[in-house]
Design a protein around this motif. Structure first.
Motif, PDB file in Angstrom:
ATOM      1  N   UNK A 215       0.830  -1.207   0.000  1.00  0.00           N
ATOM      2  CA  UNK A 215       0.000   0.000   0.000  1.00  0.00           C
ATOM      3  C   UNK A 215       0.863   1.256   0.000  1.00  0.00           C
ATOM      4  N   UNK A 216       2.044   1.181   0.636  1.00  0.00           N
ATOM      5  CA  UNK A 216       2.948   2.335   0.641  1.00  0.00           C
ATOM      6  C   UNK A 216       3.409   2.646  -0.781  1.00  0.00           C
ATOM      7  N   UNK A 217       3.817   1.620  -1.505  1.00  0.00           N
ATOM      8  CA  UNK A 217       4.257   1.824  -2.884  1.00  0.00           C
ATOM      9  C   UNK A 217       3.096   2.302  -3.758  1.00  0.00           C
ATOM     10  N   UNK A 218       1.913   1.704  -3.577  1.00  0.00           N
ATOM     11  CA  UNK A 218       0.748   2.130  -4.351  1.00  0.00           C
ATOM     12  C   UNK A 218       0.367   3.568  -4.070  1.00  0.00           C
ATOM     13  N   UNK A 219       0.416   3.966  -2.794  1.00  0.00           N
ATOM     14  CA  UNK A 219       0.099   5.346  -2.434  1.00  0.00           C
ATOM     15  C   UNK A 219       1.111   6.312  -3.029  1.00  0.00           C
ATOM     16  N   UNK A 220       2.366   5.895  -3.059  1.00  0.00           N
ATOM     17  CA  UNK A 220       3.415   6.747  -3.618  1.00  0.00           C
ATOM     18  C   UNK A 220       3.157   7.024  -5.097  1.00  0.00           C
ATOM     19  N   UNK A 221       2.865   5.960  -5.845  1.00  0.00           N
ATOM     20  CA  UNK A 221       2.606   6.126  -7.277  1.00  0.00           C
ATOM     21  C   UNK A 221       1.343   6.939  -7.526  1.00  0.00           C
TER      22      UNK A 221
ATOM     23  N   UNK B   7       6.355  11.788   4.259  1.00  0.00           N
ATOM     24  CA  UNK B   7       6.558  10.718   5.253  1.00  0.00           C
ATOM     25  C   UNK B   7       6.647   9.314   4.675  1.00  0.00           C
ATOM     26  N   UNK B   8       6.435   9.153   3.378  1.00  0.00           N
ATOM     27  CA  UNK B   8       6.402   7.805   2.808  1.00  0.00           C
ATOM     28  C   UNK B   8       7.778   7.134   2.831  1.00  0.00           C
ATOM     29  N   UNK B   9       8.833   7.919   2.739  1.00  0.00           N
ATOM     30  CA  UNK B   9      10.180   7.325   2.775  1.00  0.00           C
ATOM     31  C   UNK B   9      10.463   6.644   4.102  1.00  0.00           C
ATOM     32  N   UNK B  10      10.178   7.340   5.189  1.00  0.00           N
ATOM     33  CA  UNK B  10      10.387   6.749   6.514  1.00  0.00           C
ATOM     34  C   UNK B  10       9.410   5.598   6.753  1.00  0.00           C
ATOM     35  N   UNK B  11       8.184   5.743   6.220  1.00  0.00           N
ATOM     36  CA  UNK B  11       7.207   4.657   6.375  1.00  0.00           C
ATOM     37  C   UNK B  11       7.692   3.395   5.677  1.00  0.00           C
ATOM     38  N   UNK B  12       8.310   3.549   4.495  1.00  0.00           N
ATOM     39  CA  UNK B  12       8.824   2.391   3.762  1.00  0.00           C
ATOM     40  C   UNK B  12       9.972   1.732   4.510  1.00  0.00           C
ATOM     41  N   UNK B  13      10.805   2.545   5.166  1.00  0.00           N
ATOM     42  CA  UNK B  13      11.941   1.983   5.905  1.00  0.00           C
ATOM     43  C   UNK B  13      11.485   1.284   7.177  1.00  0.00           C
ATOM     44  N   UNK B  14      10.624   1.929   7.955  1.00  0.00           N
ATOM     45  CA  UNK B  14      10.214   1.356   9.237  1.00  0.00           C
ATOM     46  C   UNK B  14       9.237   0.192   9.078  1.00  0.00           C
TER      47      UNK B  14
ATOM     48  N   UNK C  59       9.746  -2.119   6.913  1.00  0.00           N
ATOM     49  CA  UNK C  59      10.534  -3.255   6.456  1.00  0.00           C
ATOM     50  C   UNK C  59      10.576  -3.400   4.951  1.00  0.00           C
ATOM     51  N   UNK C  60       9.963  -2.466   4.224  1.00  0.00           N
ATOM     52  CA  UNK C  60       9.997  -2.535   2.766  1.00  0.00           C
ATOM     53  C   UNK C  60      11.403  -2.285   2.248  1.00  0.00           C
ATOM     54  N   UNK C  61      12.110  -1.336   2.856  1.00  0.00           N
ATOM     55  CA  UNK C  61      13.475  -1.001   2.459  1.00  0.00           C
ATOM     56  C   UNK C  61      14.332  -0.874   3.710  1.00  0.00           C
ATOM     57  N   UNK C  62      15.623  -0.945   3.513  1.00  0.00           N
ATOM     58  CA  UNK C  62      16.555  -0.827   4.629  1.00  0.00           C
ATOM     59  C   UNK C  62      17.119   0.588   4.694  1.00  0.00           C
ATOM     60  N   UNK C  63      17.764   0.879   5.805  1.00  0.00           N
ATOM     61  CA  UNK C  63      18.398   2.188   5.997  1.00  0.00           C
ATOM     62  C   UNK C  63      19.588   2.334   5.033  1.00  0.00           C
TER      63      UNK C  63
ATOM     64  N   UNK D  10      17.841  -0.598  -2.051  1.00  0.00           N
ATOM     65  CA  UNK D  10      17.736  -0.793  -0.605  1.00  0.00           C
ATOM     66  C   UNK D  10      16.572  -1.708  -0.213  1.00  0.00           C
ATOM     67  N   UNK D  11      16.022  -2.432  -1.177  1.00  0.00           N
ATOM     68  CA  UNK D  11      14.890  -3.294  -0.857  1.00  0.00           C
ATOM     69  C   UNK D  11      15.322  -4.393   0.111  1.00  0.00           C
ATOM     70  N   UNK D  12      14.384  -4.829   0.899  1.00  0.00           N
ATOM     71  CA  UNK D  12      14.641  -5.905   1.845  1.00  0.00           C
ATOM     72  C   UNK D  12      13.938  -7.160   1.362  1.00  0.00           C
ATOM     73  N   UNK D  13      14.681  -8.293   1.369  1.00  0.00           N
ATOM     74  CA  UNK D  13      14.125  -9.577   0.959  1.00  0.00           C
ATOM     75  C   UNK D  13      14.125 -10.475   2.191  1.00  0.00           C
ATOM     76  N   UNK D  14      12.980 -10.615   2.875  1.00  0.00           N
ATOM     77  CA  UNK D  14      12.950 -11.371   4.133  1.00  0.00           C
ATOM     78  C   UNK D  14      13.488 -12.788   4.008  1.00  0.00           C
ATOM     79  N   UNK D  15      13.166 -13.479   2.907  1.00  0.00           N
ATOM     80  CA  UNK D  15      13.625 -14.862   2.750  1.00  0.00           C
ATOM     81  C   UNK D  15      15.144 -14.915   2.683  1.00  0.00           C
TER      82      UNK D  15
END
Length: 208
Positions: A9-15, A63-70, A72-76, A127-132
């Motif tokens: 939803x964060x990415x969709x809202x950004x676009x 605020x979407x950048x910090x939302x994406x980081x916190x 877990x979508x992207x890393x610092x 900076x994307x995070x891949x949980x697996x």
């Protein structure tokens, strides 16, 4: 799951939000074409509201950048970089809002939005995070640490192989002697565990 916890939803809202200042600036640049075609556009009927809306939506992306980081979508430091990029676009939107009938400011915002989106997505991919993958790296690190401990223990015991460790017995006239047996300190193949270390043998002998 990326699609089930709000990160998508964060990415969709950004676009979605990005389109407003992008197309509002473009609409003002070609407003004469809209007016000639009789198409009711905000850039034609109210340029001031058109520019203010572009500014409002640009600021909403901050605020979407910090939302994406916190989330877990992207890393610092993605949050810091994304906020900087969005601030740049918002700054251009501020200039456009101050001069809502300036063709120059409208073009500047439009060009900034064109550069902004691919640059933002490139940084997001980097900076994307891949949980697996992160979980696999964690498991590998734990397994490597365990293997390192096993090797250290084997090397320590291997250094005692063939040696005698002498301790005092409760009887002062006798001693307890441990003989450390020789053993292999590594597995014959990398995929096999190290062989079991045989027990030390001991005997009691008289003190001469």
């Amino acid at each position: 799951d990326l699609c089930g916890d709000g990160r998508a939803a964060i990415l969709g809202a950004w676009l979605l939000l990005w389109q407003i200042p992008h197309f509002n600036a473009l609409a003002y640049v070609i407003r004469s074409d809209y007016a000639a075609g009789g198409i009711r556009m905000l850039a034609v009927s109210s340029p001031v509201l058109n520019a203010r809306l572009a500014l409002l939506v640009s600021a909403a992306m901050l605020p979407l950048g910090l939302a994406a980081e916190y989330s877990g979508l992207c890393s610092s430091p993605f949050g810091f970089i994304a906020t900087g990029l969005t601030s740049w676009m918002t700054w251009k939107a501020v200039d456009f809002a101050r001069n809502p009938e300036s063709l120059r400011e409208a073009r500047a915002l439009f060009r900034t939005s064109i550069i902004y989106l691919p640059l933002l997505l490139t940084v997001m991919m980097y900076f994307r995070r891949i949980p697996v993958l992160e979980e696999q790296q964690k498991l590998y690190a734990e397994a490597e640490s365990q293997r390192r401990k096993q090797r250290m223990e084997c090397d320590r015991l291997y250094g005692l192989a063939g040696r005698e460790l002498i301790f005092s017995d409760s009887d002062p006239s006798r001693q307890i002697v441990y003989r450390m047996p020789a053993h292999a300190s590594f597995a014959p193949f990398p995929f096999l565990p190290p062989p079991a270390i045989p027990d030390a043998v001991y005997e009691r002998r008289s003190v001469s």
